[in-house]
Design an enzyme around this catalytic site. Sequence first.
Site, short mmCIF file in Angstrom:
data_model
loop_
_atom_site.label_atom_id
_atom_site.label_comp_id
_atom_site.label_asym_id
_atom_site.label_seq_id
_atom_site.Cartn_x
_atom_site.Cartn_y
_atom_site.Cartn_z
N HIS A 466 -15.74 8.38 -2.96
CA HIS A 466 -16.44 7.42 -3.80
C HIS A 466 -15.58 6.17 -4.03
CE1 HIS A 466 -19.16 6.34 -7.26
NE2 HIS A 466 -18.07 5.66 -7.60
N GLU A 467 -14.36 6.40 -4.50
CA GLU A 467 -13.49 5.25 -4.80
C GLU A 467 -13.13 4.49 -3.54
OE1 GLU A 467 -13.57 4.39 -7.69
OE2 GLU A 467 -14.16 6.28 -8.61
N HIS A 470 -15.83 2.04 -2.76
CA HIS A 470 -15.62 0.78 -3.49
C HIS A 470 -14.53 -0.05 -2.81
CE1 HIS A 470 -18.12 1.41 -6.98
NE2 HIS A 470 -17.49 2.50 -7.37
N HIS A 473 -15.64 -1.86 0.22
CA HIS A 473 -16.47 -3.02 -0.17
C HIS A 473 -15.56 -4.20 -0.52
CE1 HIS A 473 -20.22 -4.28 -2.77
NE2 HIS A 473 -20.16 -4.93 -1.63
ZN LIG Z 1 -18.00 3.94 -8.78
#
Ligand SMILES: [Zn+2]
Length: 677
Positions: A466-467, A470, A473
């Site tokens: 998940h991290e 990010h 991105h």
């Molecule tokens: Zn998040």
Amino acid sequence: MSNPILNMQGLPPFSHIKPQHIEPAIEQLLNEARKQIQQLLDDNNDYNWQNLAQPLEELDDHISRAWSPIGHMHSVVNSEALHEAYSACLPKLSAYNTEVAQNPRLCAAFKQLEAQAEQLTAPQRKIIANTLRDFRLSGIDLSPEDRDRYKLIVQALSQLTNEFSQNLLDATDGWSLNISDEARLAGLPESALGLAKQAAEQAEVDGWLLKLEFPYYLPVMTYADDRALRQEMYTAYVTRASDEGPNAGLWDNGPIMEQILSLRHEMAQLLGFDNYAEYSLATKMAADTDQVISFLADLAERSLPMAKKELEALRAFAKQYDGSDDLEAWDTTYYSEKLRQHQYAISQEDVKPYFPANRVISGMFDTVSRLFGIKVTQIDGIDTWHPDVMFFEIRDNNDTLRGQFYLDLYARGQKRGGAWMDDCICRRSDSNSVQHPVAYLVCNFTPPIGENPALLTHDEVQTLFHEFGHGLHHMLTQVDYPSISGISGVAWDAVELPSQFLENWCWQREALDLFAAHYQTGEKIPDELFNKMIAAKNFQSGMQMVRQLEFSLFDFRMHKEYDPEGEANIYSLLDEVRQQVAVIKPPSFNRFPHSFGHIFAGGYAAGYYSYKWAEVLSSDAFSLFEENGIFDPETGERFLSAILEQGGSKEPMELFIAFRGREPSIDALLRHSGISA
Ligand SMILES: [Zn+2]
């Protein structure tokens, strides 16, 4: 210009940053910025991109490059001196930001730029539109008295949210339980016992030490057979920073929460909104407050029947398991784990040996390498804030450097709980050079115990993905302006798209085979275990869904319905929301909102719904990989170029359609959660 906390030539000088340097350095930087803005305005009458917006982008970049490491260290290696220095800077930064955002000459100059649309590129036009919107949201149109009031509110909110976090940190650190009778720890897995033993040794006490950080708390709630122990720890955990529980009143966030809500409401009304929820949506993808509420209500309606059935099954199981027929809040996790083991013969502990941290990390890099054609390499000898921290760089298939990141994996004292990604340096580029983006990836995993490597639960593996989503991105952006590159300028309710998207690969056999291997034997996850993982994937997903909806609705309605004249009662609203969407009713001493940092101290105020909103986007995006193959390079390339590289340069709906070929649909999320077939 030399500045002891800022290194414009490279990475932040972490180990050289001294608390006593921070306040004067930030002050110096802000004063220089003030002078430069004045100079820019005085030097010209006719403003254009080159003589106004471009130098301002650079100026802002300077300040965030200096401040980012300070805020970061405050989160991960806090100390009293650092906290003092950090807190002293907050009002100065907030005063500066408000000053700039309320500078009428600057706003007028940007309006000149707005009129030159045909000479500007699309990203430049987006920045100007954002800037003018932010001028409005910062009270540029207010009377001088109202503008002063606005300034005071912003400063007060910045202090209050900081106090909220500090109370929560102190309350978490301020409780521990020394256990000398091993029998009380019956049921706990070896890893949790080892951690508690290690904590006792570090604190120089005998036996075991339990603390309120998550790696201690969760195993007790999940596995401890001693019901009284679970109750004691649950009570301490859910009353942190409140007027209840063992440390009642010591770090009470209650009055702070009331003030935060009241000031947010006043600020929203000053700016012409009915309430703070409306203000929050001014920068988000969702169209209006009704759309958010009906989105959440619709999901709740579809999920509740399943959640109710799951709870009934849990009650029936607990009764059959050991005769329990009064399931309390400190029992649900415990019996849920027993039920999971009974139904699927699988526990989080069973898969941990297959997820040694180092292999998971390199497997995650292989996964994104196959998806996006990038290569991640560890770099040694980089100055950081703690010896545990690792550093990496990302290159694309032309061997061009795209970004770099720090990885800080393990829980420790004076480190904020949870997991997150933050930007250290944003991408900025002109014809001469590229400033490469740098990210922080922070987790709070159970540290290695003794000689064994750190073994992650599958939940932790998902958190890491998940991290990293990010992070990609932020780091793979090709946008040249820091205010809209990477995650900058991306609407909050769309920002979780890449992160939740990447989690999907933790559930794919083909991806798991790249990295999941037993830490002692090197054996891959056996088919039998993998099949159980998949079968158990949506275990209690209805209950999890309604819990997230409860948080989302509570947050959104609290900000939407706040009434300064009425009895501002946070808890009566929470009860009302629970009547509507919750299946589990916590005990009356539960003070969960007092530790709800996302909305009282983070950026999720009237925006917690963003997780579910973005999950619709991420599930639907992933469904294209389900159609084309989960490692299909063309689909990967399309996600990279349509979403990851674009940052905040376009509206999220436009980017989503560019990738998916249509507007998002809720179907994939319901299917992935097992709520619809
Ligand atoms: Zn998040």
